[in-house]
Design a protein around this motif. Structure first.
Motif, short mmCIF file in Angstrom:
data_model
loop_
_atom_site.label_atom_id
_atom_site.label_comp_id
_atom_site.label_asym_id
_atom_site.label_seq_id
_atom_site.Cartn_x
_atom_site.Cartn_y
_atom_site.Cartn_z
N LEU A 1 0.77 -1.07 -0.08
CA LEU A 1 0.12 -0.07 -0.08
C LEU A 1 0.87 1.27 -0.07
O LEU A 1 0.80 2.26 -0.82
CB LEU A 1 -1.10 0.01 1.31
CG LEU A 1 -1.79 1.34 1.68
CD1 LEU A 1 -2.77 1.61 0.35
CD2 LEU A 1 -2.54 1.43 2.83
N THR B 1 1.26 3.76 -3.35
CA THR B 1 0.82 5.19 -2.94
C THR B 1 1.95 5.93 -3.47
O THR B 1 1.54 7.14 -3.96
CB THR B 1 0.40 5.32 -1.27
OG1 THR B 1 -0.60 4.39 -1.12
CG2 THR B 1 -0.18 6.98 -1.37
N CYS B 2 3.03 5.94 -3.00
CA CYS B 2 4.10 6.87 -3.53
C CYS B 2 4.53 6.78 -4.95
O CYS B 2 4.69 7.66 -5.40
CB CYS B 2 5.49 6.17 -2.80
SG CYS B 2 5.71 6.36 -0.97
N ILE C 1 2.15 9.63 -6.15
CA ILE C 1 2.53 10.69 -5.61
C ILE C 1 3.56 11.46 -6.39
O ILE C 1 3.74 12.51 -6.50
CB ILE C 1 2.84 10.75 -4.02
CG1 ILE C 1 1.49 10.36 -3.18
CG2 ILE C 1 3.54 11.78 -3.48
CD1 ILE C 1 1.68 9.95 -1.84
N VAL D 1 -3.62 4.95 -10.01
CA VAL D 1 -4.69 5.23 -9.17
C VAL D 1 -5.62 4.27 -9.21
O VAL D 1 -6.39 3.78 -8.27
CB VAL D 1 -5.43 6.48 -9.36
CG1 VAL D 1 -6.88 6.76 -8.77
CG2 VAL D 1 -4.38 7.71 -9.38
N TRP E 1 -4.49 1.28 -7.23
CA TRP E 1 -4.48 1.49 -5.84
C TRP E 1 -5.83 0.81 -5.20
O TRP E 1 -5.85 0.55 -3.92
CB TRP E 1 -4.57 3.08 -5.83
CG TRP E 1 -4.19 3.29 -4.50
CD1 TRP E 1 -3.10 3.10 -3.54
CD2 TRP E 1 -4.80 4.59 -3.70
NE1 TRP E 1 -3.00 3.80 -2.37
CE2 TRP E 1 -4.15 4.68 -2.20
CE3 TRP E 1 -5.91 5.23 -3.96
CZ2 TRP E 1 -4.71 5.52 -1.31
CZ3 TRP E 1 -6.60 6.23 -2.89
CH2 TRP E 1 -5.70 6.25 -1.65
N LEU F 1 -6.05 -0.79 -1.35
CA LEU F 1 -6.81 -0.66 -0.34
C LEU F 1 -7.80 -1.45 0.05
O LEU F 1 -7.75 -1.84 1.38
CB LEU F 1 -7.76 0.61 -0.88
CG LEU F 1 -7.18 1.98 -1.21
CD1 LEU F 1 -8.00 3.13 -1.81
CD2 LEU F 1 -6.65 2.66 0.05
#
Length: 475
Positions: free
Chosen positions: A318, A322-323, A326, A411, A414, A418
């Motif tokens: 996760l 996420t990174c 980002i 995304v 992702w 989650l």
């Protein structure tokens, strides 16, 4: 000596247990090391493809969208293997035949590539890459699940990330070879491409030799019955549901599709990005920067694997994913060294995502493990879809602006990260395997008592047959 050939049968029934799912760490070392060589092979092939992408644009005068045909041919072949011929061989014969089949296809594709490069035939080279993609897709169809299930299930994510780290090393070696050997002195003309033909000839010779090594090596065959036992022992058996209701599996395959598409698109157009945003940078210099970025990717796999020893793999997954989105976002607006450094950091955090999706997606599949692995590996087809989209966007705008395409796919992937952390139906299955004792206690002692020689194996088979016959007489 005759027992060597007897033990090299290329077919094992999926309905019988071989106890291979209960291997200890020590027992699994040799087969894991041998299969890890395959990870380096397709990492090298993939890295070489990223290098050739830009140079084909310059040498043959093709645009970015058309040059993505290399990625489309390579990754578009994966579903044909993972959901087609390789998966059929895996389910009907076993892992070893798929390894041999994949290596042979890889060698044949490398031989086809040789004259295509010599005669500057982009279409012919794409056809050769399609054959190579079928070979490597076959290897991934078997190797990823094999590494995941060969040994104690508690360490499955760690095993596959270590093996995939050597894939990262291969992606570093290929750009270095391209920048320092192929394109350093000859420039960006057809003489540079002629140098590449010898690499493909060497690859063909090596993989045919490696196929022979695999044939004679004692690779444990892990059957569906073994995986069903392992899932039952961990109390995470979701195979009681029909295959069409294995929603976690299909979500993992979707995440793999989105993630792999984004990863391949970024690497495939890294050289274009650097030459456009960093003034005065040549393709040869950009190839060296790509090697550095792939080095960050490999470093990320080793560091991520080390962290997984102390932190649950799902949490590491996760954080890393996420990174990814980002740090890819600033590369869209930033230029020069700043934008390139953002891609470096993105590749670092991409590192553990692919193998961790494989490991988490396969947990609890039991008797559906072989079939399910084909769907997760088939998700690699994203590498055939996303790069052309990025290429078209780059032709219309710029490569920097086009980096918004992999951002969107990160995304989408992702969503799986989650769910595997916050949805109980996903999280509980993953955690049960993380504390499993299969392969960690008693197994080693029992194996020593039973013996591991071919003669002892044959003796055990005879004892089982005699016991079965006795029970029938009593009844």
């Amino acid at each position: 000596m005759p027992w060597i050939f007897k033990k090299n049968s290329l077919k094992t029934s999926d309905h019988q247990r071989t106890r291979a799912a209960e291997l200890t760490l020590r027992q699994s070392i040799y087969p894991i090391c041998l299969v890890t060589v395959l990870f380096f092979l397709w990492g090298f092939s993939y890295g070489l493809l990223d290098t050739l992408n830009k140079h084909f644009q310059n040498t043959l005068g093709i645009n970015k969208a058309r040059s993505s045909g290399l990625q489309a041919a390579y990754f578009g072949a994966y579903p044909f293997a993972s959901l087609g011929h390789a998966n059929w061989i895996l389910r009907h014969y076993g892992y070893k035949p798929v390894f041999i089949w994949g290596l042979c296809l890889y060698g044949i594709g490398a031989l086809i590539a040789w004259p295509c490069i010599l005669h500057r035939s982009f279409g012919g080279f794409c056809a050769a890459i399609f054959v190579i993609g079928n070979g490597l897709g076959s290897l991934e169809t078997a190797a990823n699940p094999f590494i995941t299930v060969c040994g104690p299930p508690r360490y499955s994510e760690i095993r596959i990330n270590i093996a995939q780290a050597f894939n990262g090393i291969g992606t570093v070696v290929a750009p270095v070879l391209g920048s320092y050997v192929f394109f350093l002195k000859t420039g960006e003309d057809d003489r540079a491409l002629r140098n590449v033909q010898w690499v493909y000839l060497a690859i063909a010779c090596f993989v045919f030799l490696l196929a022979g090594v695999f044939y004679f090596s004692p690779i444990p065959e892990i059957t569906d019955a073994d995986m069903a036992f392992q899932a039952e022992e961990t109390h995470a058996n979701t195979a009681v549901k029909p295959f069409r209701k294995q929603y976690r599996l299909f979500h993992a395959a979707f995440a793999q599709f989105c993630y792999t598409g984004a990863q391949v698109a970024i690497a495939g157009y890294f050289i274009n990005y650097v030459t456009e945003t960093r003034v005065g940078t040549s393709s040869a210099t950009a190839s060296k920067f790509l090697a550095g970025a792939q080095g960050a990717f490999a470093l990320g796999r080793f560091s991520g694997t080390a962290i997984m020893k102390f932190v649950r793999p799902r949490w590491v997954f996760l954080f890393y994913l996420t990174c990814c989105f980002i740090f890819i976002a600033p590369s869209i607006t930033q230029r020069g060294n700043t934008g390139m450094s953002m891609l470096y950091v993105t590749l670092f955090f991409e590192s553990i995502c692919f193998p961790t999706i494989v490991a988490l997606g396969m947990r609890g599949l039991g008797k559906y493990s072989k079939r399910g692995s084909g769907f997760i590996v088939g998700g690699v087809a994203g590498g055939a879809i996303v790069p052309p989209i990025l290429g078209a966007a780059a032709d219309a705008q710029s490569t920097a602006i086009a980096m918004s395409v992999p951002l969107m796919f990160f995304v989408a992937a992702w969503s799986y990260a989650l769910c595997v952390n916050f949805v109980p139906a996903y999280r509980d299955v993953a955690d049960k395997f993380s504390v499993a004792e299969v392969g960690l206690q008693n197994t080693g002692a029992n194996d020593e008592e039973r013996g591991s020689s071919p003669e002892a194996h044959e003796k055990r088979e005879v004892e089982l047959l005699e016991a079965s016959a006795s029970s029938k007489e009593i009844s």
